[in-house]
Design an enzyme around this catalytic site. Structure first.
Site, PDB file in Angstrom:
ATOM      1  N   GLY A 305      -6.929   3.908   8.217  1.00 16.63           N
ATOM      2  CA  GLY A 305      -6.374   3.756   9.560  1.00 16.63           C
ATOM      3  C   GLY A 305      -4.861   3.846   9.507  1.00 16.63           C
ATOM      4  CD  GLU A 306      -1.664   1.689   7.014  1.00 17.30           C
ATOM      5  OE1 GLU A 306      -0.969   2.117   6.070  1.00 17.30           O
ATOM      6  OE2 GLU A 306      -1.963   0.479   7.153  1.00 17.30           O
TER       7      GLU A 306
END
Length: 340
Positions: A305-306
């Site tokens: 993610g991120e």
């Protein structure tokens, strides 16, 4: 479409009345590409990346002087159901890590000169626990979508959309189940590292949420409000504004794709300006992409993610554009062209 809260009317209009891409710009890119010192098509999808930039920037000479990764961070009441291996306090702690340069995305952006912006979305106020109540009321959901539209205010020429939020893979799985059918077991993954018991709790939470909201998930934006999160609503706003501001978009992974899935469900053409960075190892991301008629650019088994996968795809786009702009032509290099 079924009747919908008037709070969403402007958003639906923006998703339906989307501008087309610039095919003349694509033709100009192809004309130059045909003159470069390489066999036609030999750089594969690298060539398609330059066309993608030209089409959605509406520029015969696309540019990447201001690429940007945007991370939208939110917290979720459903974490009370034991669906994550980490407490939701980690969301704010990771936001600090992003800004302090300690996260993977911080390092990727720093190395490759990509701007990084983090949008904190009321981290002190988790959304409603979707197993018992709506995540957001319609007005708050619409306002959060509008807030996400501000992501393009800095006039990026490419925007990469990522997220941070403990519990948000559960939220994404619930959205996919509501959009595409099936049970929680069909859509959940291990997220931040759940054991078998945690995975079962996660699937059960999705199933209970679907049952609780049964009969009220009759529109994609209703699904977003009842089952979604602030970061997903804001990502929807960002990709919608980008389309109207001639900014191409790279979507990150499993959770970020939920925002695109909502847009696609309203109008499949509304995500034509989006490139999907990679096939996440989380959950059923490959099936999500298939439902939207998309393929991931990369397949590295990532599930961080991120915005990390989207940033790597942006690196590929920067490389592709650099080659397109700086390779010699057959004439300039005095190289013989293909025999007729």
């Amino acid at each position: 479409m079924p009747a919908l809260n008037p709070a969403f009317s402007d958003i639906v209009e923006l998703l339906v009345a989307v501008p087309d891409g610039d095919e003349a710009a694509v033709a100009a890119v192809r004309q130059r590409d045909a003159q470069l010192t390489k066999p036609p098509g030999s750089l594969g999808r690298m060539e398609e990346l330059v066309e993608f930039l030209a089409r959605w920037q509406h520029r015969a000479k696309p540019r990447l002087g201001n690429p940007m990764v945007t991370i939208f961070a939110g917290n979720h009441g459903v974490t009370d159901q034991g669906v994550s291996a980490f407490p939701r306090e980690v969301t704010a702690q990771m936001v600090a890590n992003f800004t302090n340069g300690g996260a993977a995305i911080s390092q990727i952006c720093g190395l490759h000169e990509i701007n990084l912006r983090v949008f904190e979305l009321a981290l002190e106020l988790p959304t409603g626990d979707i197993t018992k109540e709506p995540a957001l009321d319609d007005q708050m959901c619409a306002a959060t979508i509008a807030y996400g539209m501000e992501a393009v205010a800095g006039k990026p020429d490419l925007i990469c959309i990522g997220e941070m939020g403990i519990g948000n893979t559960t939220i994404a799985a619930a959205i996919y189940a509501a959009l595409y059918g099936g049970k929680g077991e069909d859509w959940v993954g291990r997220g931040t590292g759940l054991d078998d018991a945690g995975l079962a709790r996660k699937a059960d939470a999705v199933n209970r949420a679907l049952a609780h909201h049964d009969g009220k998930l009759d529109h994609p934006l209703a699904i977003l409000a009842r089952l979604g999160g602030r970061e997903i609503a804001a990502m929807l706003g960002a990709l919608t504004a980008a389309r109207h501001q001639k900014v191409p978009v790279i979507i990150d992974g499993y959770v970020a794709s939920a925002a695109a899935a909502i847009a696609h469900a309203v109008n499949p053409a509304s995500i034509n300006h989006c490139l999907f960075a990679h096939v996440s190892a989380e959950g059923a991301h490959a099936r999500v992409l298939e439902r939207m008629g998309q393929t991931g650019l990369l397949d590295f088994g990532m599930r961080l993610g991120e915005g990390s996968g989207a940033a790597l795809a942006a690196v590929m786009a920067k490389t592709a554009l650099h080659l397109h702009d700086n390779m010699a032509t057959f004439d300039s290099a005095a190289v013989s062209g293909k025999s007729s």
